[in-house]
Design a protein around this motif. Structure first.
Motif, short mmCIF file in Angstrom:
data_model
loop_
_atom_site.label_atom_id
_atom_site.label_comp_id
_atom_site.label_asym_id
_atom_site.label_seq_id
_atom_site.Cartn_x
_atom_site.Cartn_y
_atom_site.Cartn_z
N GLU A 7 0.86 -1.19 0.00
CA GLU A 7 0.00 0.00 0.00
C GLU A 7 0.89 1.23 0.00
OE1 GLU A 7 -3.06 0.45 3.10
OE2 GLU A 7 -2.97 2.64 2.88
N VAL A 51 -5.48 -0.85 2.49
CA VAL A 51 -5.87 -1.86 3.50
C VAL A 51 -7.07 -1.37 4.31
CG1 VAL A 51 -5.14 -3.10 5.58
CG2 VAL A 51 -3.49 -2.66 3.74
N HIS A 62 -12.48 -1.55 15.05
CA HIS A 62 -13.93 -1.78 15.17
C HIS A 62 -14.44 -1.55 16.59
CE1 HIS A 62 -13.43 -4.13 11.25
NE2 HIS A 62 -14.02 -3.00 10.99
N ASP A 86 -18.05 -4.66 5.70
CA ASP A 86 -17.40 -5.89 6.16
C ASP A 86 -18.10 -6.46 7.41
OD1 ASP A 86 -15.88 -4.56 8.58
OD2 ASP A 86 -15.48 -3.31 6.84
N ASP A 154 -18.08 4.67 9.00
CA ASP A 154 -16.94 3.74 8.86
C ASP A 154 -16.53 3.72 7.39
OD1 ASP A 154 -15.12 1.71 8.96
OD2 ASP A 154 -16.55 0.12 9.48
N SER A 155 -15.85 4.79 6.99
CA SER A 155 -15.60 4.98 5.56
C SER A 155 -14.19 4.56 5.16
CB SER A 155 -15.76 6.46 5.24
OG SER A 155 -14.70 7.18 5.82
N ASP A 157 -10.74 5.89 2.83
CA ASP A 157 -10.02 7.16 2.84
C ASP A 157 -10.79 8.21 2.01
OD1 ASP A 157 -8.15 5.78 4.25
OD2 ASP A 157 -6.53 5.95 2.78
N1 AG3 Z 1 -12.21 1.88 7.13
C1 AG3 Z 1 -11.07 2.77 7.33
C2 AG3 Z 1 -9.88 2.35 6.57
C3 AG3 Z 1 -8.90 3.41 6.38
C4 AG3 Z 1 -7.62 2.78 6.09
N2 AG3 Z 1 -6.72 3.66 5.43
C5 AG3 Z 1 -5.57 3.26 4.92
N3 AG3 Z 1 -5.15 2.04 5.06
N4 AG3 Z 1 -4.87 4.13 4.24
C6 AG3 Z 1 -12.05 0.58 7.57
C7 AG3 Z 1 -13.15 -0.31 7.22
C8 AG3 Z 1 -13.23 -1.42 8.19
N5 AG3 Z 1 -14.53 -1.62 8.65
#
Ligand code: AG3
Length: 275
Positions: A7, A51, A62, A86, A154-155, A157
């Motif tokens: 990533e 990720v 969570h 998820d 819960d978004s 980026d």
């Molecule tokens: N949502 C936030 C993920 C942000 C991760 N950002 C990154 N790896 N650059 C997570 C969703 C899980 N329910």
């Protein structure tokens, strides 16, 4: 042959994971979705090469995105999760005696991937209190007035399908959809790489909600590991809540003591949100 997934954590940093197996890849209507079996973190869900969660550390994010706002509220009955297809946040919300937990994710393929590859998260969808809708959370929330006690964003980026989830119009609609004691929380990225975003979201939320609070948690597979969440509250001051001695169910990161501690900010983060 060695298999790695990387990533881009910033323009200059790549975080790479050795992969045992590529379990699934697909192009959904909204994003590229992949599920990898990593050596170090177990199964991993990736959207647009970013990720989202791994089995080894998903509990931190969570638990913290769910229990901090729910315990701040004290007796939430109706909870809305925007994103989070998820099921991880939903699983944590359902540990509380809530009456309804609604999840609205724009991408049904994320929910499907959870069913096929993340049974530990997917358990939540089987709870009779859970209702799942696949639609745009921005449009959904506009239809409600004074309905939800807690709304959790819960978004992904703030790029691609999630940009609108970081805008002040959306926070206003959330404010209206909340009951009079309502609480809202959004994940707001790392203070090392997204200083500007944290500042913007914090300021936006504090223009709309009487109380705003920022808190942190450590998620090793997110850029910078130190992660932030911004909470907006209509009536309860998040810094002055009476928390129970114990949370009453099993957690691995959250506890009432951690709750109090996560609101204590290091000076460099205080500086970011200073008016
Ligand atoms: N949502 C936030 C993920 C942000 C991760 N950002 C990154 N790896 N650059 C997570 C969703 C899980 N329910």
């Amino acid at each position: 042959m060695e298999l790695w997934f990387s990533e881009m954590q910033s323009e200059n940093i790549k975080m790479s994971y050795r992969i045992k197996n590529v379990l699934h890849t697909e192009k959904t209507k909204f994003q590229n979705l992949a599920v990898y079996e990593t050596e170090e973190f177990g199964r991993m869900l990736v959207l647009d090469d970013v990720v989202q969660l791994t089995m080894k550390d998903e509990f931190v994010y969570h638990e913290m995105i769910a229990h901090v706002p729910l315990f701040t509220h004290g007796n939430p009955e109706r909870v809305l999760i925007i994103g989070g297809g998820d099921g991880g946040t939903l699983r944590e919300v359902l540990k509380h005696p809530v009456k309804e937990a609604h999840l609205v994710d724009i991408d049904e393929k994320v929910i499907e991937a959870s069913k096929n590859f993340f049974p530990e998260l997917n358990v939540a969808f089987k709870d009779p209190r859970a209702k799942v809708l696949c639609e745009d959370g921005i449009a959904y929330v506009k239809r409600f007035k004074n309905y939800y006690d807690v709304i959790i964003v819960d978004s992904t980026d703030p790029v691609g399908p999630a940009v609108g989830l970081f805008r002040s119009d959306f926070y206003r609609d959330i404010f209206n959809a909340l009951t009079e004691k309502g609480i809202f929380v959004a994940q707001t990225e790392s203070p090392f790489f997204y200083e500007g975003l944290i500042k913007e979201v914090y300021n936006c939320v504090s223009e709309i909600f009487p109380y705003t609070a920022l808190y942190t948690a450590v998620v090793p597979t997110y850029p910078g590991a130190l992660w932030t969440f911004v909470m907006g509250s209509k009536q309860v001051d998040p810094h002055k809540v009476d928390l129970p001695q114990e949370c009453g169910f099993k957690t691995k990161y959250y506890s009432p003591k951690v709750h109090r501690a996560c609101l204590q900010l290091p000076p460099f983060i205080k500086e970011i949100i200073k008016k």
